[in-house]
Design a protein around this motif. Structure first.
Motif, PDB file in Angstrom:
ATOM      1  N   MET A  35       0.838  -1.193   0.000  1.00 48.07           N
ATOM      2  CA  MET A  35       0.000   0.000   0.000  1.00 48.07           C
ATOM      3  C   MET A  35       0.875   1.247   0.000  1.00 48.07           C
ATOM      4  O   MET A  35       2.048   1.200   0.378  1.00 48.07           O
ATOM      5  CB  MET A  35      -0.946   0.000   1.208  1.00 48.07           C
ATOM      6  N   TYR A  36       0.292   2.360  -0.457  1.00 45.40           N
ATOM      7  CA  TYR A  36       1.050   3.581  -0.704  1.00 45.40           C
ATOM      8  C   TYR A  36       0.260   4.808  -0.265  1.00 45.40           C
ATOM      9  O   TYR A  36      -0.975   4.795  -0.260  1.00 45.40           O
ATOM     10  CB  TYR A  36       1.302   3.742  -2.214  1.00 45.40           C
ATOM     11  N   TRP A  37       1.013   5.870   0.016  1.00 47.97           N
ATOM     12  CA  TRP A  37       0.429   7.202   0.114  1.00 47.97           C
ATOM     13  C   TRP A  37       1.133   8.114  -0.889  1.00 47.97           C
ATOM     14  O   TRP A  37       2.359   8.121  -0.986  1.00 47.97           O
ATOM     15  CB  TRP A  37       0.608   7.796   1.522  1.00 47.97           C
ATOM     16  N   TYR A  38       0.308   8.857  -1.629  1.00 45.36           N
ATOM     17  CA  TYR A  38       0.789   9.857  -2.574  1.00 45.36           C
ATOM     18  C   TYR A  38       0.214  11.212  -2.199  1.00 45.36           C
ATOM     19  O   TYR A  38      -0.878  11.309  -1.655  1.00 45.36           O
ATOM     20  CB  TYR A  38       0.283   9.546  -4.000  1.00 45.36           C
ATOM     21  N   LYS A  39       0.953  12.243  -2.587  1.00 43.05           N
ATOM     22  CA  LYS A  39       0.459  13.608  -2.442  1.00 43.05           C
ATOM     23  C   LYS A  39       0.334  14.212  -3.835  1.00 43.05           C
ATOM     24  O   LYS A  39       1.269  14.126  -4.642  1.00 43.05           O
ATOM     25  CB  LYS A  39       1.425  14.444  -1.602  1.00 43.05           C
ATOM     26  N   GLN A  40      -0.828  14.809  -4.123  1.00 42.76           N
ATOM     27  CA  GLN A  40      -1.024  15.510  -5.396  1.00 42.76           C
ATOM     28  C   GLN A  40      -1.215  16.985  -5.104  1.00 42.76           C
ATOM     29  O   GLN A  40      -2.181  17.373  -4.442  1.00 42.76           O
ATOM     30  CB  GLN A  40      -2.216  14.957  -6.172  1.00 42.76           C
ATOM     31  N   ASP A  41      -0.295  17.789  -5.597  1.00 42.08           N
ATOM     32  CA  ASP A  41      -0.358  19.219  -5.292  1.00 42.08           C
ATOM     33  C   ASP A  41      -1.321  19.940  -6.220  1.00 42.08           C
ATOM     34  O   ASP A  41      -1.989  19.324  -7.056  1.00 42.08           O
ATOM     35  CB  ASP A  41       1.042  19.839  -5.335  1.00 42.08           C
ATOM     36  N   SER A  42      -1.372  21.249  -6.063  1.00 40.23           N
ATOM     37  CA  SER A  42      -2.360  22.044  -6.808  1.00 40.23           C
ATOM     38  C   SER A  42      -2.110  22.029  -8.307  1.00 40.23           C
ATOM     39  O   SER A  42      -3.003  22.306  -9.094  1.00 40.23           O
ATOM     40  CB  SER A  42      -2.373  23.472  -6.297  1.00 40.23           C
ATOM     41  N   LYS A  43      -0.893  21.687  -8.704  1.00 42.32           N
ATOM     42  CA  LYS A  43      -0.571  21.599 -10.135  1.00 42.32           C
ATOM     43  C   LYS A  43      -0.735  20.179 -10.655  1.00 42.32           C
ATOM     44  O   LYS A  43      -0.291  19.851 -11.759  1.00 42.32           O
ATOM     45  CB  LYS A  43       0.853  22.088 -10.392  1.00 42.32           C
ATOM     46  N   LYS A  44      -1.348  19.335  -9.858  1.00 40.48           N
ATOM     47  CA  LYS A  44      -1.665  17.959 -10.230  1.00 40.48           C
ATOM     48  C   LYS A  44      -0.445  17.036 -10.215  1.00 40.48           C
ATOM     49  O   LYS A  44      -0.541  15.901 -10.669  1.00 40.48           O
ATOM     50  CB  LYS A  44      -2.331  17.872 -11.618  1.00 40.48           C
ATOM     51  N   PHE A  45       0.682  17.519  -9.700  1.00 38.53           N
ATOM     52  CA  PHE A  45       1.862  16.675  -9.674  1.00 38.53           C
ATOM     53  C   PHE A  45       1.715  15.621  -8.580  1.00 38.53           C
ATOM     54  O   PHE A  45       1.432  15.938  -7.432  1.00 38.53           O
ATOM     55  CB  PHE A  45       3.117  17.513  -9.447  1.00 38.53           C
ATOM     56  N   LEU A  46       1.939  14.348  -8.962  1.00 35.79           N
ATOM     57  CA  LEU A  46       1.793  13.224  -8.043  1.00 35.79           C
ATOM     58  C   LEU A  46       3.148  12.749  -7.558  1.00 35.79           C
ATOM     59  O   LEU A  46       4.019  12.417  -8.362  1.00 35.79           O
ATOM     60  CB  LEU A  46       1.150  12.051  -8.784  1.00 35.79           C
ATOM     61  N   LYS A  47       3.293  12.667  -6.242  1.00 36.47           N
ATOM     62  CA  LYS A  47       4.572  12.219  -5.700  1.00 36.47           C
ATOM     63  C   LYS A  47       4.335  11.195  -4.601  1.00 36.47           C
ATOM     64  O   LYS A  47       3.509  11.406  -3.725  1.00 36.47           O
ATOM     65  CB  LYS A  47       5.369  13.400  -5.156  1.00 36.47           C
ATOM     66  N   ILE A  48       5.094  10.112  -4.660  1.00 31.66           N
ATOM     67  CA  ILE A  48       4.942   9.088  -3.637  1.00 31.66           C
ATOM     68  C   ILE A  48       5.535   9.584  -2.322  1.00 31.66           C
ATOM     69  O   ILE A  48       6.539  10.301  -2.309  1.00 31.66           O
ATOM     70  CB  ILE A  48       5.593   7.768  -4.073  1.00 31.66           C
ATOM     71  N   MET A  49       4.882   9.210  -1.234  1.00 34.57           N
ATOM     72  CA  MET A  49       5.368   9.582   0.089  1.00 34.57           C
ATOM     73  C   MET A  49       5.904   8.337   0.811  1.00 34.57           C
ATOM     74  O   MET A  49       7.025   8.298   1.281  1.00 34.57           O
ATOM     75  CB  MET A  49       4.241  10.191   0.908  1.00 34.57           C
ATOM     76  N   PHE A  50       5.045   7.338   0.921  1.00 32.30           N
ATOM     77  CA  PHE A  50       5.387   6.123   1.663  1.00 32.30           C
ATOM     78  C   PHE A  50       4.815   4.905   0.957  1.00 32.30           C
ATOM     79  O   PHE A  50       3.845   5.004   0.216  1.00 32.30           O
ATOM     80  CB  PHE A  50       4.782   6.148   3.074  1.00 32.30           C
ATOM     81  N   SER A  51       5.442   3.742   1.270  1.00 27.69           N
ATOM     82  CA  SER A  51       4.861   2.484   0.846  1.00 27.69           C
ATOM     83  C   SER A  51       5.152   1.419   1.891  1.00 27.69           C
ATOM     84  O   SER A  51       6.244   1.395   2.480  1.00 27.69           O
ATOM     85  CB  SER A  51       5.417   2.052  -0.510  1.00 27.69           C
ATOM     86  N   TYR A  52       4.158   0.560   2.116  1.00 22.33           N
ATOM     87  CA  TYR A  52       4.304  -0.560   3.031  1.00 22.33           C
ATOM     88  C   TYR A  52       4.028  -1.852   2.278  1.00 22.33           C
ATOM     89  O   TYR A  52       3.095  -1.941   1.484  1.00 22.33           O
ATOM     90  CB  TYR A  52       3.292  -0.457   4.179  1.00 22.33           C
ATOM     91  N   ASN A  53       4.853  -2.857   2.564  1.00 23.67           N
ATOM     92  CA  ASN A  53       4.607  -4.196   2.052  1.00 23.67           C
ATOM     93  C   ASN A  53       4.447  -5.125   3.245  1.00 23.67           C
ATOM     94  O   ASN A  53       5.380  -5.258   4.054  1.00 23.67           O
ATOM     95  CB  ASN A  53       5.755  -4.663   1.154  1.00 23.67           C
ATOM     96  N   ASN A  54       3.273  -5.738   3.374  1.00 23.22           N
ATOM     97  CA  ASN A  54       3.010  -6.619   4.522  1.00 23.22           C
ATOM     98  C   ASN A  54       3.406  -5.958   5.843  1.00 23.22           C
ATOM     99  O   ASN A  54       4.112  -6.544   6.659  1.00 23.22           O
ATOM    100  CB  ASN A  54       3.740  -7.952   4.366  1.00 23.22           C
ATOM    101  N   LYS A  55       2.972  -4.756   6.031  1.00 20.00           N
ATOM    102  CA  LYS A  55       3.166  -3.962   7.245  1.00 20.00           C
ATOM    103  C   LYS A  55       4.593  -3.450   7.428  1.00 20.00           C
ATOM    104  O   LYS A  55       4.900  -2.836   8.442  1.00 20.00           O
ATOM    105  CB  LYS A  55       2.728  -4.743   8.490  1.00 20.00           C
ATOM    106  N   GLU A  56       5.465  -3.703   6.457  1.00 24.10           N
ATOM    107  CA  GLU A  56       6.843  -3.227   6.574  1.00 24.10           C
ATOM    108  C   GLU A  56       7.069  -2.040   5.657  1.00 24.10           C
ATOM    109  O   GLU A  56       6.715  -2.094   4.462  1.00 24.10           O
ATOM    110  CB  GLU A  56       7.810  -4.349   6.212  1.00 24.10           C
TER     111      GLU A  56
ATOM    112  N   ILE B  42       8.674   0.141   3.045  1.00 20.09           N
ATOM    113  CA  ILE B  42       9.638  -0.127   1.980  1.00 20.09           C
ATOM    114  C   ILE B  42      10.011   1.113   1.179  1.00 20.09           C
ATOM    115  O   ILE B  42      11.023   1.126   0.495  1.00 20.09           O
ATOM    116  CB  ILE B  42       9.145  -1.238   1.023  1.00 20.09           C
ATOM    117  N   ILE B  43       9.173   2.122   1.219  1.00 17.68           N
ATOM    118  CA  ILE B  43       9.499   3.391   0.565  1.00 17.68           C
ATOM    119  C   ILE B  43       9.215   4.505   1.561  1.00 17.68           C
ATOM    120  O   ILE B  43       8.149   4.563   2.146  1.00 17.68           O
ATOM    121  CB  ILE B  43       8.675   3.619  -0.722  1.00 17.68           C
ATOM    122  N   ASN B  44      10.198   5.356   1.742  1.00 20.53           N
ATOM    123  CA  ASN B  44      10.036   6.492   2.646  1.00 20.53           C
ATOM    124  C   ASN B  44      10.743   7.664   1.992  1.00 20.53           C
ATOM    125  O   ASN B  44      11.949   7.804   2.089  1.00 20.53           O
ATOM    126  CB  ASN B  44      10.635   6.154   4.001  1.00 20.53           C
ATOM    127  N   GLU B  45       9.975   8.440   1.250  1.00 17.71           N
ATOM    128  CA  GLU B  45      10.559   9.549   0.529  1.00 17.71           C
ATOM    129  C   GLU B  45      10.854  10.705   1.478  1.00 17.71           C
ATOM    130  O   GLU B  45      10.525  10.656   2.652  1.00 17.71           O
ATOM    131  CB  GLU B  45       9.620   9.995  -0.585  1.00 17.71           C
TER     132      GLU B  45
END
Lengths: 115, 115
Positions: free
Chosen positions: B32-53, B55-58
């Protein structure tokens, strides 16, 4: 570094026209995935297609078609006979290879289809 | 049935407050992931978890803290909200980290407005 460029910020067409949305990507890797997503005015992100770097076959799905060319690092999206419901922001994305979960999104192309 | 759901859909709050956004997926995905989309529609990943761990921490301020109680849920807690946190936050999920069939499915988004 991974990068996706969607140079067309906004495109306006009249219904029934064909339109092509450009996507150019940068990667030093030989294994990667490319994606297209649609974001209609309602705001949700809808997955359209995934393509891996080893499959250069073009794909057609109804009025949608995708042209993947590794030689030019492009993965363009064509809508044939556009309809008003196609109006949306379209995003191209790249992932891989060390972390297939990390998507690099382009800045999006806003498509306006006028009746 | 909703595949990826987020609550709330809209969140309006004052600067300095602490707030949480919840996400649940019923697709049986393990990432699972969290993304942030700003006012200019730019999508950027924030975090990702795999099986509660994690794996991505921007590069995200440590005021943002994700929590994954199980692989079907990923929540986002934000402390000391700032004006610049105003954006649309998207939750997403995908299956596997090997690369195959790794398209991400997105929730409807949470529009956060900090006053």
């Amino acid at each position: 570094a991974q990068k996706v460029t969607q140079a067309q910020t906004e495109i306006s067409v009249v219904e029934k026209e064909d339109v092509t949305l450009d996507c150019v990507y940068e990667t030093r890797d030989t294994t990667y995935y490319l994606f297209w997503y649609k974001q209609p005015p309602s705001g949700e992100l809808v997955f359209l297609i995934r393509r891996n770097s080893f499959d250069e076959q073009n794909e057609i799905s109804g009025r949608y078609s995708w042209n993947f060319q590794k030689s030019t690092s492009s993965f363009n999206f064509t809508i044939t006979a556009s309809q008003v419901v196609d109006s949306a922001v379209y995003f191209c994305a790249l992932s891989g290879p060390y972390n297939f979960n990390k998507f690099y999104f382009g800045s999006g192309t806003k498509l306006n289809v006028k009746p | 049935d909703t595949a990826v759901s987020q609550t709330p859909k809209y969140l309006v709050t004052q600067m300095g407050n602490d707030k949480s956004i919840k996400c649940e997926q019923n697709l049986g995905h393990d990432t699972m992931y969290w993304y942030k989309q700003d006012s200019k529609k730019f999508l950027k990943i924030m975090f990702s978890y795999n099986n509660k761990e994690l794996i991505i921490n921007e590069t995200v301020p440590n005021r943002f803290s994700p929590k994954s109680p199980d692989k079907a849920h990923l929540n986002l807690h934000i402390n000391s909200l700032e004006l610049g946190d105003s954006a649309v936050y998207f939750c997403a999920s995908s299956n596997g980290i090997s690369g195959s069939y790794n398209e991400q499915f997105f929730g409807p988004g949470t529009r956060l407005t900090v006053l």
